[in-house]
Each structure stands twice: as structure tokens, then as C-alpha cells.
Design a protein around this motif. Structure first.
Motif, PDB file in Angstrom:
ATOM      1  N   ASP A 209       0.830  -1.211   0.000  1.00 13.04           N
ATOM      2  CA  ASP A 209       0.000   0.000   0.000  1.00 13.04           C
ATOM      3  C   ASP A 209       0.865   1.262   0.000  1.00 13.04           C
ATOM      4  OD1 ASP A 209      -2.736  -0.672  -0.158  1.00 13.04           O
ATOM      5  OD2 ASP A 209      -2.727  -1.381   1.919  1.00 13.04           O
ATOM      6  N   LEU A 238      -5.534  -5.202   0.988  1.00 11.02           N
ATOM      7  CA  LEU A 238      -4.961  -3.934   0.561  1.00 11.02           C
ATOM      8  C   LEU A 238      -6.041  -2.847   0.562  1.00 11.02           C
ATOM      9  CD1 LEU A 238      -2.776  -5.184  -2.422  1.00 11.02           C
ATOM     10  CD2 LEU A 238      -2.031  -4.705  -0.086  1.00 11.02           C
ATOM     11  N   LYS A 239      -5.642  -1.649   0.959  1.00  9.83           N
ATOM     12  CA  LYS A 239      -6.606  -0.542   0.994  1.00  9.83           C
ATOM     13  C   LYS A 239      -6.733   0.141  -0.361  1.00  9.83           C
ATOM     14  CE  LYS A 239      -3.368   3.072   2.577  1.00  9.83           C
ATOM     15  NZ  LYS A 239      -3.455   3.892   1.350  1.00  9.83           N
ATOM     16  N   ASN A 240      -5.701   0.016  -1.189  1.00  8.17           N
ATOM     17  CA  ASN A 240      -5.723   0.669  -2.500  1.00  8.17           C
ATOM     18  C   ASN A 240      -6.527  -0.142  -3.508  1.00  8.17           C
ATOM     19  OD1 ASN A 240      -3.879   3.187  -2.762  1.00  8.17           O
ATOM     20  ND2 ASN A 240      -2.713   1.800  -1.456  1.00  8.17           N
TER      21      ASN A 240
END
Length: 262
Positions: A209, A238-240
Motif C-alpha cells: 500500500d 490492501l486498501k488501494n
């Protein structure tokens, strides 16, 4: 008299008889991936142990007699007899840094650029033309490769992969156990095992990330591709926003084979 449908089917059958297929071989550090393409369509894929590759190539070529060309990309120690077996069935291109590339390669040491990274950059170049693309390959190592909107390969980064991190903790200490990737409920580990899982999995996700954020701050409208053996496991954490594509490298090899036929 033939109906229009029968005529179309005859043309289609005639086309299939004479259109050749490609055999793509990706020999990585841990396993060998085999794939068959008809044009740009993936029609078959499987993973193989290194010792079984020669036999399985023969079986695949027997099953797909229209295979006329093959490409091998090896980052491991693939036995040369595999190449010998493949040349019996089709014309073979062994991918190297000296192969013809469709993109501009701005890597400072192009002769050291891994063939896997070349294939990934090629897939990005064709799949996302005139776009900024970051390709993340989560395999034995995690590689980051950047192709900009001018079709230029810039380079990237290499770091230890998921399993390598687990193994390093075990090998480089006297008491930590060797674990396999596993779901964990809280990033605060309350035992040695959950602490290892948190450190490895949370650590690699924070890294990925963070790298995406770095590249995103520099390149507008960044497209991020996540591929490799651990892509599915990591993608959910994952935040993306990413595009997970397990066949991205194989697609790139098929493009390279077609490009080097010219």
C-alpha cells in the motif's frame, strides 16, 4: 446447397485448422507454469513441478497439435533438456534481455533485467496503452515494475515475498517456528504465532500500500495490477484499488512471442 450457417461453420473450421497456437512456459523460482494461447485467448494453463515439465510439454503438444511456436522464460534453473524436448514440437524463442521488446527500456542495466519483469512490462504496455501502470508481482519475491504513459519502462523495486519472510524469521532465529500464511483477526498478535502472522502479512500489505501511494503521488491516474502466486491472498487486505490478474505474466509472454516472430 449449403445454408449460410453451414458456410460460416465451414469458414470457422477452416480458420481453426490453419491458425497456429502458442505454448508459453514461465519457469519461476518455485514452479513452472504452462499455458496454450490461440491468438490472444488463453485456452489452457497448468502448474507443473520442474521434474515433470518435459513429459507434460509432450502431452500438451500431443493434445494441441496446432502448437507451432513456443516461448520459455526462466528465472530458475530449468533443465536444458526441456528446451530440447520443446524444439521437437515447435519453433522456440528463449526470452532474454536481448529479445526484441515493444516498449522503450530505460533500465540502467538492461542486461540484468529479469525475464519475468520484461513479460509483465510487456503485458502492461499492450493491455493499458498510454497509461501509467504499476505491476506488482507477489511471488517468491515481490517485484514492482513501472511503465509510464509514454510506453517507457522505468524500473521499480524488489523485496522479499510472503513465504520468504516467514522462512527468514525461522532460519535467522533459534526459536521462532516456520509458519504458513494464515488469516489473523487482529494486527495486535497475542501469541508468538499470531505475532508472526501479523508481522509478516500486515507488514507486506503495508509495504505494498505504501509503494502504491508513493507511485500514485508521482504518476497521474495510476493503474495498479497485482499478480503472482500470493496475489489472491494479499488482494483482500490492501486498501488501494487494484486489478488482480493471475495470468498477467503469461499474457505478456504470449505478446512477446508474437512480437519476436516478426
Amino acid at each position: 446447397m449449403q445454408t449460410n450457417f453451414e458456410k460460416k461453420m465451414f469458414v470457422r473450421l477452416h480458420f481453426l485448422i490453419f491458425v497456429s497456437m502458442n505454448l508459453v512456459i514461465d519457469a519461476g523460482n518455485t514452479c513452472v507454469k504452462l499455458a496454450v494461447f490461440e491468438g490472444d485467448t488463453l485456452v489452457f494453463r497448468q502448474n507443473s513441478e520442474v521434474g515433470d515439465v518435459a513429459r507434460e510439454i509432450k502431452e500438451i503438444c500431443d493434445h494441441y497439435p496446432r502448437i507451432k511456436h513456443g516461448i520459455i522464460a526462466s528465472v530458475g534453473n530449468l533443465d536444458r533438456k526441456v528446451m530440447a524436448v520443446l524444439t521437437v514440437f515447435c519453433e522456440v524463442h528463449e526470452l532474454t534481455p536481448m529479445s526484441k521488446l515493444p516498449f522503450k527500456n530505460s533500465y540502467a542495466t538492461p542486461q540484468t533485467l529479469g525475464v519475468d519483469r520484461i513479460a509483465l512490462a510487456t503485458a502492461a504496455f499492450y493491455r493499458y496503452p498510454k497509461k501509467n501502470v504499476l505491476i506488482i508481482d507477489a511471488g517468491t519475491c515481490v517485484t514492482y515494475d513501472m511503465v509510464n504513459d509514454y510506453g517507457e519502462y522505468l524500473g521499480g523495486a524488489i523485496s522479499p515475498g510472503l513465504h520468504m519472510r516467514y522462512k527468514a524469521l525461522h532460519d535467522q532465529t533459534s526459536k521462532l517456528p516456520l509458519l504458513q500464511p494464515k488469516e489473523f483477526l487482529d494486527y495486535i498478535g497475542n501469541s508468538t504465532e499470531t505475532s508472526i502472522h501479523s508481522g509478516v502479512v500486515n507488514g507486506i500489505c503495508q509495504e505494498i500500500d505504501g509503494v502504491i501511494d508513493q507511485y500514485g503521488s508521482r504518476f497521474a491516474d495510476l493503474t495498479v495490477i497485482l499478480t503472482g502466486g500470493d496475489a489472491l491472498f494479499l488482494s483482500k487486505r490492501l486498501k488501494n484499488t487494484i486489478f488482480a490478474d493471475s495470468k498477467f505474466l503469461l499474457v505478456g509472454l504470449n505478446y512477446l512471442l508474437e512480437y519476436n516472430k516478426r
